[in-house]
Scaffold this active site. Structure first.
Site, PDB file in Angstrom:
ATOM      1  N   ASN A   1       0.871  -1.175   0.000  1.00 39.62           N
ATOM      2  CA  ASN A   1       0.000   0.000   0.000  1.00 39.62           C
ATOM      3  C   ASN A   1       0.912   1.230   0.000  1.00 39.62           C
ATOM      4  OD1 ASN A   1      -1.819   2.026   0.518  1.00 39.62           O
ATOM      5  ND2 ASN A   1      -2.377   1.335   2.579  1.00 39.62           N
TER       6      ASN A   1
ATOM      7  N   LYS B   1       0.254   4.241  -0.403  1.00 40.69           N
ATOM      8  CA  LYS B   1      -0.376   5.483   0.082  1.00 40.69           C
ATOM      9  C   LYS B   1      -0.092   6.619  -0.914  1.00 40.69           C
ATOM     10  CE  LYS B   1      -0.256   3.452   4.573  1.00 40.69           C
ATOM     11  NZ  LYS B   1      -0.234   3.573   6.011  1.00 40.69           N
TER      12      LYS B   1
ATOM     13  N   HIS C   1      -9.614   0.925   4.689  1.00 43.14           N
ATOM     14  CA  HIS C   1      -8.369   1.216   5.409  1.00 43.14           C
ATOM     15  C   HIS C   1      -8.642   2.250   6.512  1.00 43.14           C
ATOM     16  CE1 HIS C   1      -4.299   2.593   6.225  1.00 43.14           C
ATOM     17  NE2 HIS C   1      -3.889   1.458   5.688  1.00 43.14           N
TER      18      HIS C   1
ATOM     19  N   GLU D   1      -7.067   4.761   7.352  1.00 39.33           N
ATOM     20  CA  GLU D   1      -6.869   6.155   6.935  1.00 39.33           C
ATOM     21  C   GLU D   1      -8.055   6.681   6.128  1.00 39.33           C
ATOM     22  OE1 GLU D   1      -2.952   5.667   5.273  1.00 39.33           O
ATOM     23  OE2 GLU D   1      -2.130   5.355   7.275  1.00 39.33           O
TER      24      GLU D   1
ATOM     25  N   GLU E   1      -5.563  -4.914  10.764  1.00 41.59           N
ATOM     26  CA  GLU E   1      -4.630  -3.791  10.891  1.00 41.59           C
ATOM     27  C   GLU E   1      -5.029  -2.958  12.109  1.00 41.59           C
ATOM     28  OE1 GLU E   1      -2.447  -2.557   6.949  1.00 41.59           O
ATOM     29  OE2 GLU E   1      -4.118  -1.274   7.432  1.00 41.59           O
TER      30      GLU E   1
ATOM     31  N   GLY F   1      10.618   5.739  10.477  1.00 41.85           N
ATOM     32  CA  GLY F   1      11.039   5.894  11.869  1.00 41.85           C
ATOM     33  C   GLY F   1       9.900   5.868  12.873  1.00 41.85           C
TER      34      GLY F   1
ATOM     35  N   SER G   1       3.178  -1.806  10.439  1.00 45.02           N
ATOM     36  CA  SER G   1       4.614  -1.782  10.757  1.00 45.02           C
ATOM     37  C   SER G   1       5.352  -3.070  10.388  1.00 45.02           C
ATOM     38  CB  SER G   1       4.838  -1.459  12.243  1.00 45.02           C
ATOM     39  OG  SER G   1       4.329  -0.179  12.555  1.00 45.02           O
TER      40      SER G   1
HETATM   41  P1  PGA Z   1       2.648   0.439   7.588  1.00 44.16           P
HETATM   42  O1  PGA Z   1       1.216   0.649   6.899  1.00 44.16           O
HETATM   43  O2  PGA Z   1       3.190  -0.868   7.095  1.00 44.16           O
HETATM   44  O3  PGA Z   1       3.458   1.609   7.155  1.00 44.16           O
HETATM   45  O4  PGA Z   1       2.405   0.428   9.072  1.00 44.16           O
HETATM   46  C1  PGA Z   1       0.353  -0.435   6.699  1.00 44.16           C
HETATM   47  C2  PGA Z   1      -0.941   0.072   6.119  1.00 44.16           C
HETATM   48  O5  PGA Z   1      -1.344   1.198   6.419  1.00 44.16           O
HETATM   49  O6  PGA Z   1      -1.581  -0.633   5.333  1.00 44.16           O
END
Ligand code: PGA
Length: 252
Positions: A14, A16, A101, A103, A172, A182, A213
């Protein structure tokens, strides 16, 4: 761990709102594709979910991977400024779509909208990667977490009949999603494995993924959990070496 030849695990990147330029998008896919040539496959599907505008840029250089989108409209057509329909997406070889998701939920997307998107995706032969875990807090008691996840799962899957592996469900936990380089969080792979296994008992025909993560260093712990059949990868999907390592780990 040994995996049955009869099913594929799935690793989806993903991206983003990254990378900033189409040349970088092309280069990122090129480097991952090159790595996929040497990867023993037959166990993992690798999916790129770039921003929409990069789909036409990369569609012709994706051979071993698959393409997906990060979102779709809840309506098939009509006056919906800024939205992209499944039929439009499919013209660019998109096979997968991320739905629900955190977000997006943060922007106000609720279970009803997510349910509409999911049904529309399936009606248009797009394979949804449904995300649940919005609102999850670190250390939340198991019963409370399962209650929250079940509400999101039932809301999203209301009225949906699906065949094996047409839907992937990504656990998630919102708190575990990184916010950029970071900012990765530490998640106990056993916890993720237990929740994915539990999702599998509720929806045996879906493929349970973990997201939040995931990186090249911690992936081994997650890939070793029998309930986890792949990953949804944010930050690390922008690093070709790390993303390949994650794909490789879930492919063994
Ligand atoms: P991340 O994002 O691996 O940067 O934590 C995962 C996601 O939002 O699908």
């Amino acid at each position: 761990m040994a995996r049955s030849k009869n099913f594929f695990n799935l690793v989806a990147g993903n991206w983003k709102m990254n990378p900033p330029t189409k040349d970088e998008a092309r280069s990122l896919v090129g480097r991952v594709e090159l790595g996929l040539v040497g990867l023993p496959r037959g166990g993992v599907e690798v999916v790129f979910c770039p921003p929409y505008v990069y789909l036409p840029v990369i569609q012709h250089i994706v051979h071993f991977g698959k393409l997906g989108a990060q979102n779709i409209a809840a309506e098939p057509d009509g006056p919906h400024t800024g939205e992209i329909s499944p039929a439009q997406l499919r013209q660019f070889q998109a096979e997968y779509v991320i739905i629900g998701h955190s977000e997006r939920r943060e922007l106000g997307e609720n279970d009803d909208v997510i349910n509409k998107k999911l049904r529309l995706a399936l009606a248009n032969k797009l394979k949804p990667i449904l995300c649940v875990g919005w609102g999850a807090k670190q250390g939340m008691p198991g019963a409370q977490l399962k209650h929250l996840l079940l509400r999101q799962l039932r809301g999203a899957l209301r009225g949906v009949k699906f065949a094996k592996l047409t839907i992937s469900i990504a656990y998630e936990p919102a708190w575990a999603i990184s916010r950029g380089p970071g900012t990765a969080k530490r998640v106990n792979p056993k916890h993720a494995g237990e929740i994915c296994r539990w999702i599998g008992t509720q929806f045996p025909k879906a493929r349970g993924l973990y997201g939040g993560s995931l990186d090249a260093k911690n992936v081994g712990g997650f890939a070793a959990q029998p309930g986890i059949r792949g990953g949804l990868v944010g930050g690390a999907s922008l690093l070709p070496g790390d993303f390949l390592k994650i794909a490789e780990s879930f492919g063994q």
